[in-house]
Design an enzyme around this catalytic site. Sequence first.
Site, short mmCIF file in Angstrom:
data_model
loop_
_atom_site.label_atom_id
_atom_site.label_comp_id
_atom_site.label_asym_id
_atom_site.label_seq_id
_atom_site.Cartn_x
_atom_site.Cartn_y
_atom_site.Cartn_z
N LEU B 58 22.72 2.11 13.77
CA LEU B 58 22.67 2.46 15.20
C LEU B 58 21.23 2.48 15.71
O LEU B 58 20.60 3.54 15.73
CB LEU B 58 23.32 3.84 15.36
CG LEU B 58 23.87 4.24 16.72
CD1 LEU B 58 24.50 5.61 16.63
CD2 LEU B 58 22.88 4.19 17.83
N ALA B 59 20.70 1.32 16.04
CA ALA B 59 19.31 1.28 16.52
C ALA B 59 19.09 -0.02 17.29
O ALA B 59 19.04 -1.10 16.71
CB ALA B 59 18.35 1.37 15.34
N GLU B 60 18.97 0.11 18.59
CA GLU B 60 18.88 -1.09 19.44
C GLU B 60 17.61 -1.87 19.19
O GLU B 60 17.61 -3.10 19.20
CB GLU B 60 19.00 -0.70 20.91
CG GLU B 60 20.40 -0.26 21.33
CD GLU B 60 20.75 1.15 20.88
OE1 GLU B 60 19.82 1.89 20.48
OE2 GLU B 60 21.93 1.52 20.91
N GLN B 82 25.56 -2.16 23.06
CA GLN B 82 26.89 -1.60 23.35
C GLN B 82 27.12 -1.31 24.84
O GLN B 82 28.21 -1.53 25.35
CB GLN B 82 27.10 -0.34 22.52
CG GLN B 82 28.55 -0.01 22.32
CD GLN B 82 28.75 0.97 21.19
OE1 GLN B 82 28.37 2.13 21.30
NE2 GLN B 82 29.31 0.51 20.10
N PHE B 83 26.09 -0.81 25.50
CA PHE B 83 26.11 -0.67 26.97
C PHE B 83 24.70 -1.01 27.43
O PHE B 83 23.73 -0.60 26.79
CB PHE B 83 26.44 0.76 27.39
CG PHE B 83 27.89 1.14 27.17
CD1 PHE B 83 28.82 0.99 28.19
CD2 PHE B 83 28.29 1.64 25.95
CE1 PHE B 83 30.15 1.34 27.98
CE2 PHE B 83 29.62 1.99 25.74
CZ PHE B 83 30.55 1.84 26.75
N PHE B 86 21.52 1.16 27.51
CA PHE B 86 20.73 1.48 26.31
C PHE B 86 19.66 0.43 26.06
O PHE B 86 19.03 0.40 25.01
CB PHE B 86 21.64 1.60 25.08
CG PHE B 86 22.86 2.45 25.31
CD1 PHE B 86 22.83 3.48 26.23
CD2 PHE B 86 24.03 2.21 24.62
CE1 PHE B 86 23.95 4.26 26.47
CE2 PHE B 86 25.16 2.99 24.85
CZ PHE B 86 25.13 4.02 25.78
N HIS B 129 25.60 4.46 31.18
CA HIS B 129 26.54 3.43 30.73
C HIS B 129 26.79 2.40 31.84
O HIS B 129 27.16 1.28 31.56
CB HIS B 129 27.88 4.05 30.33
CG HIS B 129 27.86 4.77 29.02
ND1 HIS B 129 27.17 5.94 28.82
CD2 HIS B 129 28.45 4.49 27.84
CE1 HIS B 129 27.35 6.34 27.57
NE2 HIS B 129 28.13 5.48 26.96
C1 LIG Z 1 20.92 4.55 22.40
C2 LIG Z 1 22.39 4.56 22.30
N1 LIG Z 1 23.02 3.57 21.64
C3 LIG Z 1 24.36 3.53 21.56
C4 LIG Z 1 25.12 4.49 22.14
C5 LIG Z 1 26.64 4.40 22.08
N2 LIG Z 1 27.18 5.38 21.15
C6 LIG Z 1 27.58 6.59 21.59
S1 LIG Z 1 28.00 7.59 20.35
C7 LIG Z 1 27.69 6.42 19.17
C8 LIG Z 1 27.84 6.77 17.73
C9 LIG Z 1 27.04 7.98 17.36
O1 LIG Z 1 27.26 8.35 16.07
P1 LIG Z 1 26.55 9.59 15.41
O2 LIG Z 1 25.10 9.59 15.74
O3 LIG Z 1 26.90 9.58 13.98
O4 LIG Z 1 27.17 10.86 16.13
P2 LIG Z 1 28.69 11.33 16.25
O5 LIG Z 1 29.24 10.72 17.50
O6 LIG Z 1 29.41 10.90 15.05
O7 LIG Z 1 28.64 12.81 16.41
C10 LIG Z 1 27.26 5.24 19.78
C11 LIG Z 1 26.93 4.00 19.07
C12 LIG Z 1 24.43 5.53 22.84
N3 LIG Z 1 25.08 6.53 23.46
N4 LIG Z 1 23.09 5.54 22.89
#
Ligand SMILES: Cc1ncc(C[n+]2csc(CCOP(=O)(O)OP(=O)(O)O)c2C)c(N)n1
Lengths: 366, 325
Positions: B58-60, B82-83, B86, B129
């Site tokens: 998870l890292a843009e 993803q959106f 971001f 978003h």
């Molecule tokens: C910068 C960014 N990238 C992507 C997203 C979309 N997104 C929202 S929640 C999520 C997963 C997050 O997972 P984690 O950090 O493990 O937390 P959890 O939701 O499991 O508590 C993603 C990819 C976002 N909100 N912000």
Amino acid sequence: MTLKIDFEALKTLSPAEIKPIQVLDEQGKVVAPELFPDLSDERLVELFKKMLWSRILDERSTKLNRQGRLGFFAPTAGEEASQIASEFAMQKEDFLLPAYRDVPQLVMHGLPLEKAFLWSRGHVLGNQYPDDLVALPPQIIIGAQYVQAAGVALGLKKKGSPNVAYTYTGDGGTSQGDFYEGINFAGAFQVPAIFVVQNNGYAISVPRTVQTAAKTLAQKGIAAGIPGLQVDGMDALAVYTVMSEARKYSAAGNGPVLIETLTYRFGPHTLSGDDPHRYRTANEENEWLQKDPLIRFRTYLDAKGLWSKEQEEDFTAQVNEEITEAMKKAEQAPKQKISEYLKNVFVETPQALEEQIAKFVAKEEE
Amino acid sequence: MAKTTMIKAINQALEEELKRDKNVLVFGEDVGQNGGVFRATDGLQAKVGKEQVFDTPLAESGIGGLALGLALTGFRPIPEIQFFGFVFEVMDEIAAQISRTHFRLGGTRKMPVTIRAPFGGGVHTPELHSDSLEGLVAQTPGLKVVIPSDPYDAKGLLIAAIRSDDPIVFLEHMKLYRSFKQEVPAEAYTVPLDKAAVKREGHDVTLITYGYMVHESLRAADELAKEGIEAEVVDLRTISPLDEETILASVKRTHRVVLVQEAQRQAGVNGQVAALIAEKGILELEAPIGRVDAPDTPYPFSEAEESWLPNKNDIVTKVKEIVNF
Ligand SMILES: Cc1ncc(C[n+]2csc(CCOP(=O)(O)OP(=O)(O)O)c2C)c(N)n1
């Protein structure tokens, strides 16, 4: 200062030595008496009640969302020990920087429940915080709160405040540059910040093992020169002990701490169309259901004669009432005005915006 | 030909290109087994395998760097953000790195990257978003920015983008994903990346627009037609660089323009289109250039979206003002 945990040693621990700290096992038995928290029976019950409150809120929020009365909602069931027990160890004046799933902590920290609902529904009143609420609204950008926490903590340090900044992200959040920058800055400036990683195993659908090749997330603290530790995130007493000890250590000027809680969300990622069965097995879900943080804590309190079925029923009814009231209040909020929005963009409104303000004032008077 | 939604058309385009060329790679957050949060990549990993379709951490910024690196080693990356809200996390890679590589290396290297992302308002998402941030990338030289408004264009433009050797930001309005179906050929085809489309012909006024606002503009045109005003609707499709020919030709036919965007007044591309017309078409105009857009605030809290976003009525009002000038 005597502490139950040797944080200095954790700064250089080898990753292989990192083991989750547990106080209560799944049968509700105390397995590490030396780490039992300094809490009276009364406070233990209070902690349990807050966790139960959170579970009830989760159930009701899910229903309210399906009825279209709530907007964005990220389920929290399963994470009560991680969320509520960690917040319970903090002080009202400590600065909370939550993520989108950390609404229960915010309410515990002092956000009126109807404001939490207004935030979910998308109303600015949900973000207008009372002066004595030391917190930011939930962060949507993953990891952003980590760098900001370093800044808040540096501010607290410069002002000679006795308080700490504490912030949460998920396991996925630990992949962001902001995560590394945040813990590294906090370490470099030796600021009072507590970074909690709530490792619920998934970032939406992506499992922790795809997120990083590191064996634990706690060990990421080592590279930043800050203590990192792992705790059984389904064990409220362990989470409380770790968090309160970390608070003491950090508030005393020893720098930041990174805490990884091993937890699980029982529900979907959010109620905006996520289907966990696309990426999790029913077996795995059942295994985690056995670790429910409420069950083991309840078993413990029950055995000590501190909690009963009747108490639980009374309390549940009371919480449901509270939620109903808060929802009603939220639904009575006045309609938002775009003209007010325009006035809120700047403190000193430039003349260039006046035409737009006038246009919306006219529209709103129609 | 079968009737298909925009999200299906996008999925088809990706599938065809992944199968046609093993160097095409789809990656991002949740795009694999989960098939993307909107299901744009649904089933692709199962069809072509994890080598070509895979989840990232998870890292843009990491995703952007990966795309640049893969493109330099002979692949055709299609990263998903993803959106689009971001995008700030990956702005350095997009605007300061990917967009400049071909130029920076004196034309000796290519950057065949297609960055896909959903965006757009009116669907009650949390903060960041729904923001219309296309202006940020549209103001970056070295990038082509594409915004389809219907399933047919979405498939053809996406295939063209994937096959193009230039970096392209491909933005998909969330409200259009499943809102209607359109005939879309099953096989691969392309729609040119430097051509706007006249989506409705008219001689009284030109509505220049893109994305979801194409549909509000078409609705406005229907309503205006009942009152005897024939509006031409130009869908920019590629918002950067602009198709100057089509824009100026339409202005020459109608002599009046209203620019419509969902983005705030100071954002989007209306300003750029207005400057173009002022520069090269001003003598054709019989009235000032009209603009319909959102107010200059950050994207609103979701309960206020309906009153914040521009709509058909705003367009009708503005067109009448310009026509009666
Ligand atoms: C910068 C960014 N990238 C992507 C997203 C979309 N997104 C929202 S929640 C999520 C997963 C997050 O997972 P984690 O950090 O493990 O937390 P959890 O939701 O499991 O508590 C993603 C990819 C976002 N909100 N912000």
